[in-house]
Design an enzyme around this catalytic site. Structure first.
Site, mmCIF file in Angstrom:
data_model
loop_
_atom_site.group_PDB
_atom_site.id
_atom_site.type_symbol
_atom_site.label_atom_id
_atom_site.label_comp_id
_atom_site.label_asym_id
_atom_site.label_seq_id
_atom_site.Cartn_x
_atom_site.Cartn_y
_atom_site.Cartn_z
ATOM 1 C CE LYS A 25 61.470 32.357 -5.198
ATOM 2 N NZ LYS A 25 60.067 32.377 -4.848
ATOM 3 C CG ASN A 26 61.136 32.041 -1.286
ATOM 4 O OD1 ASN A 26 60.618 32.616 -2.221
ATOM 5 N ND2 ASN A 26 61.080 30.613 -1.332
ATOM 6 N NE ARG A 95 51.020 30.961 -2.442
ATOM 7 C CZ ARG A 95 49.710 30.614 -2.376
ATOM 8 N NH1 ARG A 95 49.025 30.298 -3.401
ATOM 9 N NH2 ARG A 95 49.290 30.959 -1.235
ATOM 10 C CG ASP A 119 51.300 27.465 -6.690
ATOM 11 O OD1 ASP A 119 51.332 26.641 -6.193
ATOM 12 O OD2 ASP A 119 52.060 28.480 -6.487
ATOM 13 C CG ASP A 308 61.106 25.853 -2.498
ATOM 14 O OD1 ASP A 308 60.336 25.501 -2.378
ATOM 15 O OD2 ASP A 308 61.600 26.979 -1.623
ATOM 16 C CB ILE A 330 55.694 20.937 2.073
ATOM 17 C CG1 ILE A 330 57.052 20.816 2.972
ATOM 18 C CG2 ILE A 330 55.526 22.504 2.407
ATOM 19 C CD1 ILE A 330 57.206 20.740 4.515
HETATM 20 N N1 EPU Z 1 49.195 26.181 4.292
HETATM 21 C C1 EPU Z 1 47.961 26.025 4.823
HETATM 22 N N2 EPU Z 1 47.214 27.084 5.235
HETATM 23 C C2 EPU Z 1 47.837 28.303 5.249
HETATM 24 C C3 EPU Z 1 49.124 28.506 5.061
HETATM 25 C C4 EPU Z 1 49.829 27.500 4.600
HETATM 26 O O1 EPU Z 1 47.172 25.028 4.608
HETATM 27 O O2 EPU Z 1 47.269 29.203 5.952
HETATM 28 C C5 EPU Z 1 49.722 24.974 3.795
HETATM 29 C C6 EPU Z 1 50.097 25.361 2.239
HETATM 30 O O3 EPU Z 1 49.347 24.859 1.531
HETATM 31 C C7 EPU Z 1 51.455 24.088 2.138
HETATM 32 C C8 EPU Z 1 51.935 24.310 3.565
HETATM 33 O O4 EPU Z 1 50.963 24.895 4.470
HETATM 34 O O5 EPU Z 1 50.713 22.955 2.026
HETATM 35 C C9 EPU Z 1 53.265 25.056 3.504
HETATM 36 O O6 EPU Z 1 53.109 26.239 3.133
HETATM 37 P P1 EPU Z 1 53.885 27.622 3.621
HETATM 38 O O7 EPU Z 1 53.081 28.902 4.067
HETATM 39 O O8 EPU Z 1 54.931 27.201 4.631
HETATM 40 O O9 EPU Z 1 54.708 28.067 2.089
HETATM 41 P P2 EPU Z 1 54.478 29.659 1.777
HETATM 42 O O10 EPU Z 1 54.851 30.488 2.444
HETATM 43 O O11 EPU Z 1 53.516 29.624 0.663
HETATM 44 C C10 EPU Z 1 57.249 29.578 1.184
HETATM 45 C C11 EPU Z 1 58.029 29.702 -0.206
HETATM 46 C C12 EPU Z 1 57.924 28.545 -0.985
HETATM 47 C C13 EPU Z 1 58.472 27.414 -0.003
HETATM 48 C C14 EPU Z 1 57.580 27.312 1.129
HETATM 49 C C15 EPU Z 1 57.938 26.243 2.126
HETATM 50 C C16 EPU Z 1 57.808 32.092 -0.302
HETATM 51 C C17 EPU Z 1 57.460 33.155 -1.426
HETATM 52 N N3 EPU Z 1 57.644 31.036 -0.960
HETATM 53 O O12 EPU Z 1 55.861 29.465 0.605
HETATM 54 O O13 EPU Z 1 58.988 28.746 -1.904
HETATM 55 O O14 EPU Z 1 58.343 26.257 -0.919
HETATM 56 O O15 EPU Z 1 57.525 28.473 1.766
HETATM 57 O O16 EPU Z 1 59.411 26.396 2.528
HETATM 58 O O17 EPU Z 1 58.516 32.350 0.574
HETATM 59 C C18 EPU Z 1 59.674 28.808 -4.238
HETATM 60 O O18 EPU Z 1 60.538 29.207 -4.003
HETATM 61 O O19 EPU Z 1 59.780 28.134 -5.463
HETATM 62 C C19 EPU Z 1 58.753 28.468 -3.337
HETATM 63 C C20 EPU Z 1 57.648 27.573 -3.764
#
Ligand code: EPU
Length: 429
Positions: A25-26, A95, A119, A308, A330
Site C-alpha cells: 500500500k505505502n 493523508r 490522526d 506498523d 515514531i
Molecule cells: N514528521 C514530522 N514532520 C514532518 C514529517 C514527519 O514531525 O514533516 C513526524 C511524524 O509526525 C511522525 C514521524 O515523523 O511522528 C514519522 O513520520 P513519516 O513521515 O516517516 O511517516 P508518514 O510518511 O506519514 C508512512 C506510512 C505509515 C508508516 C510511517 C513510518 C504511508 C502512507 N504511511 O507515514 O504507514 O507508519 O511511514 O514508517 O506511507 C500505515 O500504513 O498504517 C501507516 C501509518
C-alpha cells in the site's frame, strides 16, 4: 445511525497454510502520485485492492487524470496540464494524498493541498516537507487549512538535511527534485524498501537519482519524464502481520510475495521468541511450537523494527512467557489501541512511549474496536489467542490496508465471519 462493520473470530485456532501477499500500500500510493510527473499513461502492477487505493484514484481523477484499476494494475493517464488542488474531503480520508504536493509543484509551479491534520496514531507534522520545498525555492503559505506552494520560476537544486528520516518528506522532496533545475542532495532520508521502489520507478521514467536505499539521495533534475510500466514491491507489513499471527497462534504459515530481507529485525525477533523461520527469495515460513518467549521491541525507521508492526509485537508479548518491554519511537499516538487490547485481557502498563507487557497463557474474547489499520489487524489476531468469540468493530480501518483479510484468515484455518453490528439506539432530549 451509522452501521458498523465488524469481524468476528473464534479463538483457539492454530494458523496453518500459505498466504500470497500483494503489493505494498505505502508504495503503490506514492507510485500513483509519481505518475503525475509525466504526461501520458503509466501502468502500475501488483497494486492491492484496498480502500486507500480507491481514494488515491479519486484524488488523481480530480486532478484531471484518467484512472482505471483491473487485475491488480492501475493505469494513470496524466494530462499535459494537471489540476493543482487536493481537497480536504479526500485528504482527511487519506493523508498520503499529501504526496501529490511535490510532483504537482515541480510540474505546475503551483499547488494547493489540504493539510491532513493528525490522526489516530499521532500528530503527524508536515514541517520537513515544507522546509525542504522552501529550500528548493518554493514560497509556501498555510491558509484556511490548506498548504499553498508556488514556484512560478520553477524549483532549483538544494542541499536539504531532514531532522528525522521521514518517509513522506523523503518522497515529496524526491518527487520535486527530479524535475528541479540542478542537483539536489537529500540527507538523512528514509531508507524503506518503498523509497527504493519509488526511486526505481522514477529512474525508469528518466530521472537521475543515486543513493536509493541509503540515507543520502543525490538527484540531478531533468527537463521532463516519460510514463512507465512498474511493478509494486511486496507488502512487508502485511507479510509481517501473518508472520506474527503464525507465532502467536503457535502455527505454521508460509508467506509468499514479500522479501524476507525487508523484515529482517521483525523475523529475528520471532526467532528470539522461539520460532523457526525459513527464508528463500520472495518467501518465508514461520513455525512456532509451544508458547513464545518474551522479547523486547523498539520501533525505529527502516531497517529498524517497523512501527506498523507494533500492534503485532504487543499481541505477541501479551501471550508470551515473561515480560516484554515495547518502545514506540515514531508516532506519539501509536498506543491508542492498548485499551482495546486490555479488554481482551492483555496485561499492559504504559509509561510514555514505553509499554511493559506481562504475558498471559490465554486472552479472553470480547467486543473491541479498531482505531487504525494496524491496530485493527492486531486486535483480530489477538482474538485468535483468546477464549471464546472476539468481535472487532470499525473494521473499515482494516480494509484500508489489508486486501482479502477475512479470506486469508479462512484459508489459514480460522473460523471467522464478517458482519454488521446491530444499530445503536440514538438518544435524544
Ligand atoms: N514528521 C514530522 N514532520 C514532518 C514529517 C514527519 O514531525 O514533516 C513526524 C511524524 O509526525 C511522525 C514521524 O515523523 O511522528 C514519522 O513520520 P513519516 O513521515 O516517516 O511517516 P508518514 O510518511 O506519514 C508512512 C506510512 C505509515 C508508516 C510511517 C513510518 C504511508 C502512507 N504511511 O507515514 O504507514 O507508519 O511511514 O514508517 O506511507 C500505515 O500504513 O498504517 C501507516 C501509518
Amino acid at each position: 445511525m451509522a452501521r458498523v462493520d465488524l469481524i468476528r473470530v473464534v479463538g483457539g485456532a492454530r494458523l496453518a497454510g500459505e498466504v500470497v501477499v500483494g503489493g505494498a500500500k505505502n508504495s503503490a500510493l506514492k507510485l500513483m502520485a509519481a505518475a503525475l510527473l509525466a504526461p501520458g499513461e503509466s501502468m502500475i502492477a501488483n497494486v492491492p485492492r484496498i480502500t486507500d487505493i480507491l481514494i488515491m484514484s479519486e484524488v488523481l481523477r480530480r486532478l484531471g487524470c484518467q484512472v482505471s484499476f483491473a487485475d491488480g494494475t492501475v493505469r494513470v493517464d496524466t494530462p499535459d496540464k494537471p489540476g493543482t488542488e487536493a481537497d480536504y474531503d479526500l485528504v482527511r480520508r487519506l493523508r498520503a494524498s499529501i504526496c501529490v504536493l511535490g510532483p504537482l509543484l515541480a510540474r505546475c509551479g503551483y499547488v494547493r493541498v489540504a493539510h491532513p491534520g493528525g490522526d489516530a496514531i499521532g500528530s503527524r507534522g508536515l514541517d520537513m516537507h515544507v522546509a525542504g520545498l522552501a529550500r528548493m525555492g518554493a514560497q509556501i503559505a498555510g491558509e484556511h487549512g490548506y498548504v499553498i506552494a508556488s514556484a512560478p520560476h520553477g524549483l532549483h537544486g538544494a542541499t536539504i538535511w531532514l531532522d528525522f528520516p521521514s518517509v513522506g518528506a523523503t518522497e515529496n522532496l524526491l518527487m520535486a527534485a527530479v524535475l528541479a533545475d540542478g542537483v539536489t542532495e537529500l540527507d538523512n532520508v528514509a531508507r524503506e524498501p518503498e523509497i527504493i521502489d519509488l526511486c526505481d520507478m522514477l529512474i525508469a521514467m528518466g530521472a537521475r537519482i543515486s543513493g536509493a536505499g541509503t540515507s543520502r539521495l543525490l538527484v540531478e533534475g531533468v527537463g521532463e519524464l516519460r510514463p512507465v510500466q512498474h511493478r509494486t514491491v511486496g507488502d512487508r507489513i502485511v507479510g509481517g502481520t501473518w508472520a506474527y499471527a503464525a507465532a502467536m497462534t503457535r502455527g505454521q504459515v508460509t508467506v509468499r510475495g514479500v522479501e524476507p530481507g525487508h523484515l529482517e529485525i521483525a523475523l529475528d525477533k520471532l526467532v528470539s521468541a522461539g520460532a523457526e523461520v525459513m527464508t528463500e527469495p520472495g518467501a518465508f515460513r514461520v513455525t512456532m511450537d509451544g508458547r513464545p518467549a518474551a522479547v523486547d521491541v523498539s520501533t525505529l525507521p527502516y531497517p529498524g523494527f517497523a512501527t506498523d508492526l507494533l500492534p503485532m509485537a504487543v499481541g505477541l508479548a501479551a501471550v508470551s512467557e515473561g515480560t516484554s518491554f515495547i518502545t514506540e519511537n515514531i508516532f506519539d499516538g501509536r498506543f491508542m489501541f492498548i485499551n482495546e487490547m486490555s479488554r481482551l485481557g492483555a496485561d499492559i502498563r504504559i509509561d510514555g512511549h514505553h509499554a511493559a507487557v506481562r504475558g498471559r497463557d490465554r486472552l479472553s474474547g470480547a467486543p473491541v474496536r479498531a482505531t487504525d489499520i494496524r491496530a485493527g489487524a492486531g486486535l483480530v489476531i489477538a482474538g485468535l489467542c483468546a477464549d471464546g468469540v472476539t468481535e472487532v468493530a470499525a473494521v473499515h480501518h482494516i480494509d484500508r490496508g489489508y486486501p482479502d483479510f477475512v479470506a486469508d484468515l479462512r484459508r489459514l484455518g480460522v473460523t471467522v465471519e464478517r458482519g454488521v453490528a446491530p444499530e445503536e439506539p440514538a438518544f435524544a432530549f
